[in-house]
Design an enzyme around this catalytic site. Structure first.
Site, short mmCIF file in Angstrom:
data_model
loop_
_atom_site.label_atom_id
_atom_site.label_comp_id
_atom_site.label_asym_id
_atom_site.label_seq_id
_atom_site.Cartn_x
_atom_site.Cartn_y
_atom_site.Cartn_z
N GLN A 68 13.78 -5.26 -5.69
CA GLN A 68 13.14 -6.07 -6.73
C GLN A 68 13.12 -5.42 -8.12
O GLN A 68 13.36 -6.08 -9.12
CB GLN A 68 11.72 -6.44 -6.30
N ASP A 110 -6.30 -11.72 -4.45
CA ASP A 110 -6.33 -11.28 -5.85
C ASP A 110 -5.34 -12.02 -6.73
O ASP A 110 -5.44 -11.98 -7.96
CB ASP A 110 -6.02 -9.78 -5.91
N GLN A 111 -4.37 -12.70 -6.11
CA GLN A 111 -3.29 -13.32 -6.89
C GLN A 111 -3.83 -14.35 -7.89
O GLN A 111 -3.28 -14.54 -8.96
CB GLN A 111 -2.27 -13.97 -5.95
N GLU A 141 5.43 -4.61 -11.72
CA GLU A 141 6.88 -4.39 -11.86
C GLU A 141 7.43 -5.28 -12.98
O GLU A 141 8.25 -4.85 -13.79
CB GLU A 141 7.58 -4.67 -10.52
N TRP A 163 0.01 -7.73 -6.80
CA TRP A 163 -0.18 -6.78 -7.89
C TRP A 163 1.05 -5.91 -8.16
O TRP A 163 1.38 -5.60 -9.29
CB TRP A 163 -1.43 -5.93 -7.65
N ASN A 164 1.75 -5.53 -7.08
CA ASN A 164 2.95 -4.71 -7.32
C ASN A 164 4.01 -5.51 -8.08
O ASN A 164 4.61 -5.01 -9.03
CB ASN A 164 3.54 -4.21 -5.99
N SER A 165 4.20 -6.76 -7.67
CA SER A 165 5.19 -7.59 -8.37
C SER A 165 4.78 -7.78 -9.83
O SER A 165 5.63 -7.73 -10.74
CB SER A 165 5.31 -8.96 -7.70
N HIS A 172 0.84 -1.20 0.00
CA HIS A 172 0.00 0.00 0.00
C HIS A 172 0.88 1.25 0.00
O HIS A 172 0.58 2.23 -0.68
CB HIS A 172 -0.89 0.04 1.25
N HIS A 176 4.32 -14.77 -6.90
CA HIS A 176 3.02 -15.10 -6.28
C HIS A 176 1.91 -14.24 -6.89
O HIS A 176 0.77 -14.36 -6.50
CB HIS A 176 3.11 -14.88 -4.77
C1 UDX Z 1 -0.21 -7.83 -0.93
C2 UDX Z 1 -1.02 -9.05 -1.44
O1 UDX Z 1 -0.38 -10.25 -1.03
C3 UDX Z 1 -1.18 -9.00 -2.94
O2 UDX Z 1 -1.98 -10.09 -3.35
C4 UDX Z 1 -1.86 -7.71 -3.35
O3 UDX Z 1 -1.94 -7.65 -4.75
C5 UDX Z 1 -1.09 -6.52 -2.81
O4 UDX Z 1 -0.94 -6.67 -1.39
P1 UDX Z 1 2.44 -8.49 -1.35
O5 UDX Z 1 2.20 -9.93 -1.10
O6 UDX Z 1 3.37 -7.77 -0.50
O7 UDX Z 1 1.06 -7.69 -1.49
O8 UDX Z 1 2.99 -8.45 -2.90
P2 UDX Z 1 3.21 -7.31 -3.94
O9 UDX Z 1 2.00 -6.51 -4.21
O10 UDX Z 1 3.82 -7.98 -5.09
O11 UDX Z 1 4.26 -6.34 -3.24
C6 UDX Z 1 5.52 -6.77 -2.85
C7 UDX Z 1 6.47 -5.59 -2.97
O12 UDX Z 1 7.66 -5.96 -2.27
C8 UDX Z 1 6.86 -5.27 -4.40
O13 UDX Z 1 6.80 -3.87 -4.61
C9 UDX Z 1 8.31 -5.74 -4.50
O14 UDX Z 1 9.13 -4.96 -5.33
C10 UDX Z 1 8.77 -5.65 -3.09
N1 UDX Z 1 9.85 -6.63 -2.82
C11 UDX Z 1 9.58 -7.94 -2.70
C12 UDX Z 1 11.12 -6.15 -2.73
O15 UDX Z 1 11.38 -4.94 -2.86
N2 UDX Z 1 12.11 -7.04 -2.47
C13 UDX Z 1 11.91 -8.37 -2.34
O16 UDX Z 1 12.87 -9.09 -2.10
C14 UDX Z 1 10.58 -8.83 -2.45
#
Ligand code: UDX
Length: 461
Positions: A339, A378-379, A362, A357-359, A16, A354
């Protein structure tokens, strides 16, 4: 007329805070002043954004500093407590700014937090949700809360008879967000989403800002007439070609070594598999062993982020992988990395993700095809978008126990890394979407234009 004064409220998790900070950056670019609010513990882990004459940070405690740790069985209680403390902090901020003669023009908050709309409403300040998932998800929840429950959760929604909701891609049972599955332990999160949708319906002109871009979800953004979804993305922690350390939260976790970048520098183009499951989820021990087997059997180099289990969770020995020695001959394991920097490295050929949404965004922005390995929420839907709609990846299939076996992972990885028509097709699609994402995110691109139109309207209403 004085410049606008905005309040941005971010739920205290990385997924967020990152997009909320990027929205803040865009608001500042328009000449506005912004107060950014999140919890004290989350703020402590942020780096890169400095307060200035137009940017103020205001934090509140969610109890974490006092020792209250959210665990999955008390998550509901923790959310209630966060809501109470956040609402109280918001009231104080609003009153303080009003007393100084600098009332807020609009409150932006990351979903889901319907209580914030209630507070804003009490003070007669416009508020708007920043939805941090794709538009498709918002639409599914919207349909679900508007009479489509049976269509969405129908168990016979298999590949030959998917649900077709207006404006959305066909949905089978495995594409539906897990909160909506009957018996989901996280059903209370849907209740919050439902309240959020209710709040919107009471709005004179219901609108949601979405971290997506026009070219990515053009149909979905227009799916529902009575609801305006405004694409203001991609809002990413850092942008290809810019300083990737600018706004990451979790910097404390990779302050130490950045050896992995040097290691990536030694690898040929598009040869390395990057594996990460985001900031919240961890794999079970058997699943990790299968992941290791799959990676080893490809014989390809990999960079695997394995976050350390919390102290309360596991003994260190349980964390140890049985084939760690072999793994470390072939690849690299890190507890955290930067990342976007990794994904934009030329050596990366594929991302096992996984599908947070951010991954996902990206990876799209860096043009990297994905092995979609969704776990929950949402994944599941994001994985469907990756495989079926954008065709930039392959989705894994679990066995009867829900474990993705090493052989299955190898199959998916070879489809992407092994060359051939399908692999080339996915790489080409990923390149095209990368171009569209860069176009949307650049200064004056669709994200800027859409946000500007929204701000002009707020100013004139
Ligand atoms: C959560 C929910 O799990 C996801 O389903 C929803 O879409 C958003 O909220 P999260 O699981 O943290 O999110 O995943 P994601 O949205 O992909 O965010 C992870 C963030 O961590 C990314 O911005 C990624 O760049 C960052 N990250 C992850 C790093 O910077 N380094 C890492 O080693 C791993």
């Amino acid at each position: 007329m004085a410049n606008p004064n905005f309040l941005v409220v971010a739920f205290p998790s990385q997924s967020h805070i990152n997009p909320a900070l990027q929205l803040t950056r865009r608001l500042l670019r328009t000449g506005a002043s912004v107060t950014f609010t999140t919890t004290t513990s989350a703020h402590r882990r942020m780096r890169g954004f400095q307060a200035s004459d137009r940017l103020t940070f205001a934090t509140y405690s969610d109890g974490v500093e006092e020792g209250s740790k959210p665990s999955s069985n008390s998550l509901e209680h923790h959310m209630d407590e966060t809501a109470r403390r956040c609402s109280e902090a918001l009231r104080q901020l609003i009153e303080a700014s009003r007393d100084k003669g600098q009332s807020f023009t609009c409150i932006f908050y990351t979903a889901v937090a319907p209580w914030l709309a209630d507070v804003a409403h009490c003070y007669d300040i416009p508020s708007v949700v920043l939805w941090i998932q794709p538009a498709t998800l918002f639409e599914i929840y919207y349909y679900y809360s508007n009479g489509y429950v049976d269509n969405i959760t129908n168990e016979s929604n298999g590949p030959s008879s998917p649900t077709q909701l207006p404006g959305l891609p066909p949905l089978t049972g495995r594409d539906v967000p897990s909160f909506l599955s009957p018996g989901s332990p996280f059903g209370f999160l849907y209740t919050l989403i439902e309240k959020q949708i209710q709040v919107l319906k009471e709005d004179r002109r219901p609108r949601v800002l979405v971290n997506t871009f026009d070219a990515l979800e053009s149909e979905q953004l227009k799916a529902i007439d009575e609801l305006e979804l405004v694409a203001v993305g991609p809002l990413l922690p850092s942008f290809v070609g810019q300083d990737s350390s600018d706004t990451s939260l979790g910097g404390d976790l990779f302050q130490g070594s950045r050896d992995y970048i040097e290691w990536l520098d030694t690898k040929p183009e598009a040869s390395v598999i990057y594996v990460s499951f985001g900031s919240i989820s961890t794999l079970s021990k058997p699943q990790k062993e299968e992941m290791a087997r799959g990676l080893l059997s490809t014989g390809r180099p990999f960079l695997w982020v394995i976050r350390k289990a919390g102290e309360e969770k596991q003994e260190e020995s349980e964390d140890q992988l049985s084939c760690e020695e072999e793994l470390l001959k072939q690849g690299m394991i890190v507890p955290w990395c930067s990342q976007v920097e990794v994904l934009s490295h030329p050596s990366i050929g594929c991302f096992v993700t996984h599908c947070g949404w951010n991954s996902t965004l990206e990876s799209l922005l860096c043009g990297v095809p994905m092995v979609a390995f969704p776990l929950w929420a949402d994944q599941l839907t994001n994985a469907m978008l990756i495989e079926d709609v954008w065709r930039v990846g392959v989705r894994v299939k679990g066995n009867e126990q829900g474990v993705v076996e090493g052989g299955e992972l190898e199959r998916c990885l070879e489809l992407i890394m092994g060359g051939g028509e399908r692999s080339e097709g996915m790489r080409g699609n990923a390149r095209n979407l990368k171009d569209s994402a860069i176009e949307a995110a650049k200064e004056g691109g669709s994200a800027d234009k859409n946000l500007k139109a929204f701000l002009e309207e707020i100013a004139s209403s």
